[in-house]
Design a protein around this motif. Structure first.
Motif, mmCIF file in Angstrom:
data_model
loop_
_atom_site.group_PDB
_atom_site.id
_atom_site.type_symbol
_atom_site.label_atom_id
_atom_site.label_comp_id
_atom_site.label_asym_id
_atom_site.label_seq_id
_atom_site.Cartn_x
_atom_site.Cartn_y
_atom_site.Cartn_z
ATOM 1 N N ASN A 40 0.798 -1.231 0.000
ATOM 2 C CA ASN A 40 0.000 0.000 0.000
ATOM 3 C C ASN A 40 0.830 1.280 0.000
ATOM 4 N N GLY A 41 1.871 1.301 -0.825
ATOM 5 C CA GLY A 41 2.675 2.512 -0.977
ATOM 6 C C GLY A 41 3.784 2.687 0.028
ATOM 7 N N PHE A 42 3.879 1.778 1.015
ATOM 8 C CA PHE A 42 4.966 1.868 2.001
ATOM 9 C C PHE A 42 6.314 1.720 1.285
ATOM 10 N N LYS A 43 7.271 2.573 1.629
ATOM 11 C CA LYS A 43 8.586 2.465 1.008
ATOM 12 C C LYS A 43 9.639 3.162 1.844
ATOM 13 N N TRP A 44 10.888 2.822 1.559
ATOM 14 C CA TRP A 44 12.028 3.506 2.133
ATOM 15 C C TRP A 44 12.581 4.466 1.095
ATOM 16 N N THR A 45 13.242 5.511 1.576
ATOM 17 C CA THR A 45 13.889 6.458 0.670
ATOM 18 C C THR A 45 15.304 5.967 0.344
#
Length: 222
Positions: free
Chosen positions: A181-186
Motif C-alpha cells: 500500500n505505498g509503504f517504502k524507504w527512501t
C-alpha cells in the motif's frame, strides 16, 4: 554439475547446514517488520538473527573453502524460496476473518525472500572471495588468530554493506510500494541502513570472534 553441487553440500556438517537454512527462513520472515524508521534510517527485524548466517559463512569459508560457502548460500536460498512458496499457498486458502492478518503476513513475504535471495547469493560469494583474498596477505600464516579476525571483519563489513544495500533497494524501494500500500524507504534510508547494518554486524562479528575461533579449531581438528 548438479552431482558436483550436491557433493559439496554433503561435505558440509549437517548441523551447520540445518542451522544455516533455518536461520535464513527466520531472517526473511523477520525482515517483514520494520523495527525502527526515521527520516535518515530504517531497520528491519532481520538484524536480530543475521549474525548467525555471517558466523556460519565465515566458518565454512575458513574451514572448508569458498566454493562450499557459495554452494551453501545457493542451497539455503533454494530452501528459503520453497518455504516462501509454501507460505504463499497456505495464505491463499480461504479461511475465516480471524486469520486474515496472518494470511496477509505469511503470504506477503515472497518479495522479501526474492530480494533477499538475490542480495544474499551475491554478498555470500563476495564475502567468501574477500575472506580468502585477504588471507593471502598473511603469507606466513593465513589461519592465525589475528589473520582470521582481520579476514572475517573486513570481508563481513564490505559484503554486509553490499548485501543490505541491494536488499533494501529491491525490497523496500521496488516491491514494497507495489504490494504494501505505498509503504517504502527512501534512497537515503537504504544507504544509511546498509552502513549501520554493516557497522552493527562488524561489531557483532568482533564480539563473537572467540566463539568463532573455538568452533573453528574444533572443526579443524576433525
Amino acid at each position: 554439475m548438479i552431482k558436483g553441487f550436491f557433493k559439496e553440500i554433503r561435505s558440509i556438517p549437517a548441523i551447520i547446514l540445518t542451522i544455516f537454512c533455518l536461520t535464513i527462513v527466520i531472517m526473511n520472515v523477520l525482515a517483514n517488520k520494520t523495527i525502527f524508521q526515521n527520516e535518515f534510517i530504517a531497520l528491519d527485524g532481520g538484524i536480530v538473527i543475521t549474525w548467525v548466517v555471517i558466523l556460519l559463512n565465515d566458518l565454512v569459508t575458513t574451514v572448508y573453502g569458498p566454493r562450499k560457502t557459495i554452494c551453501m548460500a545457493i542451497f539455503g536460498t533454494f530452501v528459503s524460496l520453497v518455504t516462501s512458496l509454501i507460505f504463499y499457498l497456505v495464505s491463499i486458502i480461504p479461511s475465516s476473518g480471524q486469520f486474515e492478518e496472518f494470511s496477509k503476513f505469511i503470504g506477503g513475504t515472497w518479495f522479501i525472500v526474492v530480494s533477499g535471495a538475490i542480495a544474499f547469493i551475491l554478498s555470500s560469494s563476495l564475502n567468501a572471495v574477500l575472506n580468502v583474498t585477504i588471507g593471502r596477505a598473511f603469507k606466513k600464516n593465513p589461519n592465525s588468530k589475528l589473520a582470521l579476525l582481520v579476514r572475517n571483519d573486513l570481508s563481513t563489513l564490505v559484503s554486509q554493506i553490499f548485501d543490505n544495500f541491494v536488499f533494501n533497494c529491491l525490497a523496500f524501494m521496488v516491491f514494497a510500494p507495489l504490494f504494501w500500500n505505498g509503504f517504502k524507504w527512501t534512497p537515503v534510508q537504504c544507504i544509511c541502513c546498509a552502513l549501520v547494518y554493516g557497522a552493527i554486524e562488524l561489531f557483532i562479528e568482533t564480539i563473537l570472534f572467540p566463539l568463532f575461533h573455538k568452533i573453528y579449531r574444533f572443526l579443524k581438528s576433525k
